[in-house]
Scaffold this active site. Structure first.
Site, PDB file in Angstrom:
ATOM      1  CB  ALA A  13      -0.935   0.003   1.201  1.00  0.00           C
ATOM      2  CD  GLU A  89       7.767  -3.973   6.937  1.00  0.00           C
ATOM      3  OE1 GLU A  89       6.727  -4.525   7.335  1.00  0.00           O
ATOM      4  OE2 GLU A  89       8.026  -3.829   5.731  1.00  0.00           O
ATOM      5  CB  ALA A  90       4.767  -0.670  13.497  1.00  0.00           C
ATOM      6  CB  CYS A 146      -8.528  -6.779  -4.179  1.00  0.00           C
ATOM      7  SG  CYS A 146      -8.684  -8.531  -4.577  1.00  0.00           S
ATOM      8  CB  VAL A 171       7.749 -13.606  11.222  1.00  0.00           C
ATOM      9  CG1 VAL A 171       8.797 -12.722  10.566  1.00  0.00           C
ATOM     10  CG2 VAL A 171       6.943 -12.829  12.252  1.00  0.00           C
ATOM     11  CG  MET A 172       8.579 -16.407   4.767  1.00  0.00           C
ATOM     12  SD  MET A 172       7.750 -17.489   3.594  1.00  0.00           S
ATOM     13  CE  MET A 172       7.286 -16.290   2.337  1.00  0.00           C
TER      14      MET A 172
END
Length: 191
Positions: A13, A89-90, A146, A171-172
């Site tokens: 986004a 990336e909070a 989308c 997480v990846m």
């Protein structure tokens, strides 16, 4: 009066782009910013925030054990023009670190702008996002779409062939090769 802001969205986004623009706006006015990024993000150079459109900036890599309040207090003693703290990336913050962000706002009177995902690829909350949604003074959704044109609110994990992945570690680290933004209807249709 300083506030804790949480800007959230699905993947792709433009969260990092907006964060970098905010940091630039402060610097353009002669005010210093302190940027944090998760140490586990191995997609690019460690200690840098990168956006998909090519912008980047130096940042302090944080781990789960890092005390963000103590680091910010120490940083501010050497950089007296510090005006804002920004977190990329909070979603990777711990509950304790989100509490530390509230202390940066309440005790140090510094605004904190946190940018991250609302939920993971299974539609479950990340710890950092959950507590930011609860404790932030201001919530703002960054919108993306989308493939059908509807507002995307979910991030789906995909494999190398573009097929949905429904299990695995929360997480990846990955980008467009691993995740797509979907509306709820298409996210549910991938089940």
């Amino acid at each position: 009066m300083a506030k804790l802001y949480f800007y959230y969205s699905a993947m792709n986004a433009g969260k990092s782009t907006i964060l970098l623009q905010s940091a630039y706006n402060y610097k353009e006015k002669g005010m210093e910013t302190l940027l944090f990024t998760p140490a586990i993000d191995s997609r690019f150079e460690k200690g840098k925030i990168h956006s998909r459109i090519g912008l980047s900036a130096e940042a302090v890599p944080f781990t789960d054990e890092m005390n963000l309040l103590e680091y910010t207090e120490s940083y501010r003693t050497k950089h007296t023009s510090l005006a804002c703290v920004l977190i990329d990336e909070a979603q990777f913050l711990t509950k304790k670190q989100v509490a530390q962000l509230t202390d940066i706002v309440d005790k140090l009177n510094l605004p904190v702008l946190a940018y991250g995902l609302r939920s993971d690829f299974r539609g479950e909350p990340f710890e950092g996002s959950l507590y930011l949604l609860i404790w932030a003074d201001h919530l703002s959704e960054i919108k993306t779409i989308c493939h059908c044109g509807r507002k995307a609110i979910m991030s789906a994990r995909i494999d190398a062939e573009g097929r949905p992945v429904k299990s695995g570690e929360q997480v990846m680290i990955g980008g467009n090769e691993s995740y797509i933004a979907l509306c709820r209807k298409h996210f549910k249709g991938m089940a």
